[in-house]
Design a protein around this motif. Structure first.
Motif, short mmCIF file in Angstrom:
data_model
loop_
_atom_site.label_atom_id
_atom_site.label_comp_id
_atom_site.label_asym_id
_atom_site.label_seq_id
_atom_site.Cartn_x
_atom_site.Cartn_y
_atom_site.Cartn_z
N VAL A 125 -3.62 0.51 -3.36
CA VAL A 125 -3.11 -0.90 -3.46
C VAL A 125 -3.08 -1.46 -4.82
CG1 VAL A 125 -3.24 -1.29 -0.99
CG2 VAL A 125 -5.10 -1.89 -2.65
N ARG A 176 -8.17 0.64 -3.04
CA ARG A 176 -7.69 1.58 -1.99
C ARG A 176 -7.93 0.65 -0.67
NH1 ARG A 176 -8.04 7.32 -2.55
NH2 ARG A 176 -8.37 7.74 -4.89
N ASP A 177 -7.30 0.79 0.26
CA ASP A 177 -7.19 -0.13 1.72
C ASP A 177 -7.97 0.79 2.62
OD1 ASP A 177 -5.59 1.94 2.73
OD2 ASP A 177 -3.84 0.45 2.84
N GLY A 215 -2.65 -6.46 -0.97
CA GLY A 215 -2.78 -5.38 -0.09
C GLY A 215 -2.62 -5.58 1.38
N GLU A 216 -3.66 -5.33 2.18
CA GLU A 216 -3.54 -5.67 3.52
C GLU A 216 -3.37 -6.94 4.09
OE1 GLU A 216 -6.60 -2.92 5.04
OE2 GLU A 216 -4.90 -1.67 5.82
N HIS A 217 -3.56 -7.91 2.86
CA HIS A 217 -3.60 -9.47 3.47
C HIS A 217 -2.59 -10.35 2.54
CE1 HIS A 217 -7.68 -7.86 4.33
NE2 HIS A 217 -7.95 -8.83 5.42
N GLU A 270 2.06 -0.30 8.86
CA GLU A 270 1.69 -1.56 9.14
C GLU A 270 1.76 -2.33 10.20
OE1 GLU A 270 2.46 -2.06 4.34
OE2 GLU A 270 4.08 -2.18 5.68
N PRO A 296 0.77 -1.17 0.13
CA PRO A 296 -0.08 -0.04 0.13
C PRO A 296 0.80 1.13 0.04
CG PRO A 296 -0.82 -1.54 1.69
CD PRO A 296 0.42 -2.03 1.39
#
Length: 245
Positions: A63, A56-57, A106-108, A154, A24
């Protein structure tokens, strides 16, 4: 070497996508990473978002979008997945534990390939499983070489800290016990693309009672060897090395 295609707007869009490979990024981070003017970076990111190549996150950062995974699946040429079968099977057989390959999205992180332990108690991670980037040795590996400014954000929700990631960079591998899930331990190492950037994490995982309090002492060597094999397979004009683990 001139990497320009002669189509300026396309080259700039590729710069934006390349910057997001690392994870991100805010608009300011995109500007820094690409060298583009702020209005240009914003215009391109929004246009790519319209085509689902960018998303977007939860923090509003840019992302990579879902369209990339769809295109890779449609083409059927995802090199990591193509070579994963024999490499993960070799790692599983060398360690006696389940083996997985994770890619950040992304966040995963997503499990894109796996080889389960054939018998006995095991940690089963089905292909396609989405997991947090805040816990587990694979998450540590995928974050350890990230941009320091991005890391500061993060790590807020992570179960590990900056000193943990410093150790990962120093050793070249990560391990965790009960971090992602109680009773589960794992060891992971980075898979690097041709440019040297971390593009995935290869792991073994299993019951903590079997892997012990320091699973890296037992399995780091095998996981590092598998990671090296994956990285070699991604280099141009090179195929699989003779060993698969």
């Amino acid at each position: 070497m001139d990497k320009s295609s002669g189509v300026g707007v396309l080259d700039k869009a590729v710069l934006v996508l390349g910057a997001l490979e690392a994870g991100p990024a805010s608009l300011a981070q995109l500007v820094t990473a690409t060298g583009l003017a702020r209005p240009t970076a914003h215009r391109l990111a929004v246009a790519l978002e319209h085509h689902r190549l960018v998303d977007r996150d939860l923090q509003g950062r840019f992302v990579l979008g879902d369209r990339h995974a769809e295109l890779a699946a449609a083409a059927g040429e995802d090199r990591l997945v193509a070579v994963a079968g024999p490499l993960l099977t070799g790692l599983r057989d060398a360690t006696g534990e389940s083996a997985q390959l994770y890619r950040r999205h992304g966040e995963h992180r997503i499990c894109i390939a796996a080889a389960e332990r054939l018998h006995g108690l095991r940690d089963t991670v089905p292909v396609g499983t989405s997991m947090t980037m805040g816990a587990g040795s694979a998450a540590q590996v995928l974050l350890a070489w990230d941009d320091p400014e991005r890391l500061s954000v993060e790590l807020h929700q992570a179960k590990f800290d900056a000193s943990t990631l410093s150790g990962v960079r120093r050793r070249g591998w990560a391990h965790s016990v009960g971090e992602r899930e109680p009773g589960v331990a794992s060891v992971s190492a980075p898979v690097r693309g041709p440019s040297g950037k971390v593009v995935a994490a290869v792991s073994v995982s299993g019951p903590a009672e079997r892997l012990g309090r320091h699973p890296g002492r037992r399995h780091a060597e095998a996981v590092l060897a598998a990671a090296a094999s994956f990285s070699a397979a991604l280099r141009p004009a090179e195929g699989l090395p003779s060993g698969t683990a």
